[in-house]
Design a protein around this motif. Structure first.
Motif, short mmCIF file in Angstrom:
data_model
loop_
_atom_site.label_atom_id
_atom_site.label_comp_id
_atom_site.label_asym_id
_atom_site.label_seq_id
_atom_site.Cartn_x
_atom_site.Cartn_y
_atom_site.Cartn_z
N ARG A 44 -18.32 43.04 -13.23
CA ARG A 44 -17.85 41.66 -13.11
C ARG A 44 -17.64 41.02 -14.48
N HIS A 45 -17.48 41.85 -15.48
CA HIS A 45 -17.28 41.37 -16.85
C HIS A 45 -16.22 42.26 -17.50
N ILE A 46 -15.06 41.69 -17.77
CA ILE A 46 -13.92 42.44 -18.33
C ILE A 46 -13.60 41.90 -19.72
N ASP A 47 -13.45 42.81 -20.68
CA ASP A 47 -13.20 42.42 -22.07
C ASP A 47 -11.87 43.00 -22.53
N THR A 48 -11.00 42.13 -23.05
CA THR A 48 -9.71 42.58 -23.58
C THR A 48 -9.40 41.78 -24.85
N ALA A 49 -8.17 41.91 -25.35
CA ALA A 49 -7.75 41.19 -26.56
C ALA A 49 -6.23 41.24 -26.64
N LEU A 50 -5.67 40.24 -27.28
CA LEU A 50 -4.22 40.20 -27.44
C LEU A 50 -3.71 41.42 -28.18
N VAL A 51 -4.45 41.85 -29.20
CA VAL A 51 -4.01 42.98 -30.01
C VAL A 51 -4.09 44.31 -29.26
N TYR A 52 -4.83 44.38 -28.16
CA TYR A 52 -4.90 45.63 -27.39
C TYR A 52 -3.59 45.94 -26.68
N GLN A 53 -2.74 44.93 -26.56
CA GLN A 53 -1.44 45.08 -25.92
C GLN A 53 -1.56 45.55 -24.46
N ASN A 54 -2.62 45.09 -23.81
CA ASN A 54 -2.78 45.42 -22.39
C ASN A 54 -3.23 44.22 -21.57
N LYS A 77 -9.52 37.86 -27.05
CA LYS A 77 -9.75 37.61 -28.47
C LYS A 77 -8.47 37.19 -29.19
N LEU A 78 -8.68 36.29 -30.13
CA LEU A 78 -7.61 35.84 -31.02
C LEU A 78 -7.34 36.93 -32.05
N PRO A 79 -6.08 37.29 -32.29
CA PRO A 79 -5.80 38.35 -33.27
C PRO A 79 -6.42 38.08 -34.64
N ALA A 80 -6.91 39.13 -35.27
CA ALA A 80 -7.52 39.01 -36.59
C ALA A 80 -6.53 38.47 -37.62
N GLU A 81 -5.24 38.73 -37.39
CA GLU A 81 -4.21 38.28 -38.33
C GLU A 81 -3.95 36.78 -38.25
N THR A 82 -4.39 36.15 -37.19
CA THR A 82 -4.13 34.72 -37.01
C THR A 82 -5.17 33.91 -37.77
N THR A 94 -0.47 32.37 -25.37
CA THR A 94 0.10 33.68 -25.06
C THR A 94 -0.88 34.50 -24.23
N THR A 95 -2.13 34.50 -24.64
CA THR A 95 -3.16 35.23 -23.89
C THR A 95 -3.28 34.70 -22.47
N MET A 96 -3.28 33.40 -22.31
CA MET A 96 -3.43 32.81 -20.97
C MET A 96 -2.24 33.18 -20.09
N ALA A 97 -1.06 33.20 -20.68
CA ALA A 97 0.13 33.58 -19.92
C ALA A 97 0.09 35.07 -19.56
N ASN A 98 -0.36 35.90 -20.50
CA ASN A 98 -0.47 37.33 -20.23
C ASN A 98 -1.42 37.61 -19.08
N LEU A 99 -2.56 36.95 -19.10
CA LEU A 99 -3.60 37.21 -18.10
C LEU A 99 -3.36 36.46 -16.80
N GLN A 100 -2.46 35.48 -16.84
CA GLN A 100 -2.15 34.65 -15.67
C GLN A 100 -3.42 33.96 -15.15
N LEU A 101 -4.12 33.33 -16.09
CA LEU A 101 -5.36 32.64 -15.75
C LEU A 101 -5.28 31.16 -16.09
N ASP A 102 -6.10 30.38 -15.40
CA ASP A 102 -6.22 28.95 -15.72
C ASP A 102 -7.28 28.72 -16.79
N VAL A 142 -11.72 27.21 -21.80
CA VAL A 142 -12.58 28.32 -22.19
C VAL A 142 -14.02 27.85 -22.01
N LYS A 143 -14.84 28.69 -21.39
CA LYS A 143 -16.22 28.29 -21.12
C LYS A 143 -17.18 28.57 -22.27
N ALA A 144 -16.78 29.48 -23.17
CA ALA A 144 -17.61 29.80 -24.33
C ALA A 144 -16.72 30.35 -25.43
#
Length: 271
Positions: A44-54, A77-82, A94-102, A142-144
């Motif tokens: 019930r805990h999923i971890d991803t990042a914009l840079v993972y491209q998934n 996660k926010l890209p390290a380059e940002t 962009t992340t929120m749009a990718n994940l289709q989350l509120d 974002v909750k945290a």
């Protein structure tokens, strides 16, 4: 014994499942199925990042699961380059749009420096980015919030100006590489330490000494390494493309004895 439904409590009282499912290095074309498998197995805990491209595929897996949104803890996660206020806000959208989350449960700064400039000084930029992170947190989308790959110096740089302290520091952490100085500092300031690569990108799996200890408990070496993190109060993020591996990683119905934990905590650097 550790269950996928067990939780830690962050400094703002948010509950976070003790075992995460990492998606680093899972190709986009396999990520949706991997996430769907993990959720079906009880993660019930999923971890991803914009840079993972998934992110899009991770989001699709979450949607396909038909599990209520509030029952899944999702990190990105926010890209390290940002390293600017405005770009932070843009990348978050962009992340929120990718994940289709509120909303996200946890959002992290991926590193204190761009990957191509590891170790470079971005003190002022990181403070600017943290201001944007605080604004995102205040929006309740974002909750945290927290950081990743931050050492003591980089953490102190943020703490010196933070209105809201980071709640998490996600670092490379595994048997033989427990980053004691960073871990102790993070925990002293109320941050939960998360362990990415808790299996050292599978390089731990060939260690004969660890294989023998795992055999003592009748478990896989992967299970031993993941349980080790939890018993140290750290949150592991194992990844698995194959359903069988994800299922094996989740079977943590044992406790490592105190003497063995001492041995593992003093283990020589493995890689």
């Amino acid at each position: 014994m550790t269950k996928l439904t067990d939780t830690y409590t962050l400094s703002n009282d948010l509950q976070i499942p003790k075992i995460g499912f990492g998606t680093w290095q899972i190709p986009a074309n396999l990520a949706q199925k991997a996430v769907l498998n993990a959720l079906d197995l009880g993660y019930r805990h999923i971890d991803t990042a914009l840079v993972y491209q998934n992110e899009q595929e991770v989001g699709a897996g979450i949607q396909e699961s038909n599990i209520k949104r509030e029952e899944i803890f999702i990190t990105s996660k926010l890209p390290a380059e940002t390293k600017s206020y405005d770009q932070t806000l843009q990348d978050f959208e962009t992340t929120m749009a990718n994940l289709q989350l509120d909303y996200l449960d946890l959002y992290l700064i991926h590193a204190p420096w761009p990957w191509a400039q590891k170790g470079a000084n971005y003190d002022q930029q990181n403070r600017e980015v943290w201001q944007a992170m605080e604004e995102i947190y205040a929006s309740r989308r974002v909750k945290a919030i927290g950081v990743s790959n931050f050492n003591v110096y980089d953490l102190q740089n943020i703490l010196d100006v933070a209105q809201i302290k980071p709640m998490v520091n996600q670092i490379r952490y595994f048997i033989g590489n427990t980053e004691n100085e960073i871990t102790e500092f993070s925990q002293a300031y109320g941050m939960l330490v998360e362990a990415y690569s808790p299996l050292a990108t599978d390089e731990l799996l060939n260690n004969q000494q660890l294989q023998q200890l795992a055999k003592k408990y009748g478990v896989s070496l992967a299970q031993l390494a993941i349980q080790f993190c939890v018993q140290n109060g750290v949150l592991p993020l194992p990844k698995a493309i194959q359903r069988a591996h994800a299922a094996n990683n989740a079977q943590l119905d044992f406790v490592i004895e105190t003497t063995d934990m001492e041995q593992l905590n003093n283990f020589q650097k493995t890689i």
